[in-house]
Design a protein around this motif. Structure first.
Motif, PDB file in Angstrom:
ATOM      1  N   GLY A 176      -7.264  -5.296  26.238  1.00 59.00           N
ATOM      2  CA  GLY A 176      -6.822  -4.279  25.294  1.00 59.00           C
ATOM      3  C   GLY A 176      -5.445  -4.545  24.728  1.00 59.00           C
ATOM      4  N   MET A 207      -5.954  -2.389  19.201  1.00 54.77           N
ATOM      5  CA  MET A 207      -6.753  -1.540  18.330  1.00 54.77           C
ATOM      6  C   MET A 207      -5.865  -0.757  17.367  1.00 54.77           C
ATOM      7  N   GLY A 247      -8.467  -8.517  16.438  1.00 54.92           N
ATOM      8  CA  GLY A 247      -8.373  -8.802  17.867  1.00 54.92           C
ATOM      9  C   GLY A 247      -8.574 -10.273  18.156  1.00 54.92           C
ATOM     10  N   ARG A 278     -13.037  -3.160  23.200  1.00 54.01           N
ATOM     11  CA  ARG A 278     -11.930  -3.960  23.715  1.00 54.01           C
ATOM     12  C   ARG A 278     -12.425  -5.032  24.674  1.00 54.01           C
TER      13      ARG A 278
END
Length: 256
Positions: free
Chosen positions: A105, A110, A123, A171
């Motif tokens: 994460g 995000m 990501g 994630r």
């Protein structure tokens, strides 16, 4: 002896301590004169409490290991992972890592106003992929997350509309799309249905075979047993036990 010599350390944690300073209701009271008096007297500010989150933790992790971190809430598990990832500097002690540790994460950051689709691409780029690699990985990441099966068109919606569980799925799917020297996962396997948990566990085993080291924080002893061969049991910021999964989990369940 030869097998022991062949083991490659990936994380060395040497007597790490982390202390937080928490400002309570009494902090900030008084005037400048009283503050100056405290400084001269070498006294802390009123209402400031020191919280010792990690208290002299030491261990060595090796290439190819999957290590479970267990313990009650507030035992220091997530704080320790953040120290290893370099997000929290320890108050004292040293942490040595081989390669770049990745906390699930963090690399796959995000952005709530962007869609799930855009967050997948961003990501991947944050993990060091090229634009072409990110786009080539998109379909497999989307499929792994299982989000489209849950809600049609969800990947075209802003992340702020996702539940915490949906965000955790995405994630994990992004972070698991590439191999990591050290991958740290905090409660990801507790998210979603059994099918997603099984896919996650299988991917963790693949990451280990790709020569990485995996840390898993979980309150699910089944996930720990299915995924890890070694477990570190933390309690009140110290290691109570570090050893084979079956042995440590049995002791934890008996004492918890």
């Amino acid at each position: 002896m030869a097998a022991e010599a062949a083991r490659v350390p990936t994380v060395v944690v040497d007597n790490v301590k982390l202390t937080y300073r928490v400002h309570g209701a009494g902090a900030g009271k008084g005037n400048a004169t009283s503050a100056l008096s405290r400084i001269i007297a070498r006294k802390g500010a009123a209402g400031v409490t020191e919280v010792h989150a990690v208290k002299g933790v030491s261990f060595v992790a090796y290439k190819g290991e999957a290590i479970g971190l267990i313990g009650r809430n507030g035992s220091g598990k997530s704080t320790l992972l953040r120290c290893v990832a370099g997000l929290l500097p320890p108050t004292s002690g040293k942490i040595y890592t081989h390669g770049q540790p990745s906390l699930l994460g963090v690399n796959a950051a995000m952005m709530s106003e962007l869609t799930g689709e855009r967050n997948i691409i961003l990501g991947c780029l944050a993990m060091g992929m090229t634009q072409a690699e990110a786009r080539a990985s998109y379909e497999s990441i989307a499929e792994f997350s299982g989000l489209e099966k849950m809600s049609k068109g969800i990947l075209n919606r802003p992340m702020r509309t996702y539940s915490s569980g949906q965000g955790a799925r995405l994630r994990f799917a992004i972070a698991a799309a590439r191999s990591h020297d050290v991958l740290m996962i905090d409660e990801a396997l507790a998210t979603g249905d059994r099918e997603f948990q099984q896919r996650s566990e299988a991917r963790i085993r693949e990451l280990r075979e790709e020569a990485g080291t995996v840390f898993l924080v979980s309150h699910s002893m089944k996930s720990i047993r299915d995924t890890c061969e070694r477990v570190i049991w933390l309690h009140d910021g110290v290691i109570l036990q570090d050893g084979p999964t079956a042995e440590v989990v049995a002791a934890y369940e008996k004492g918890a």
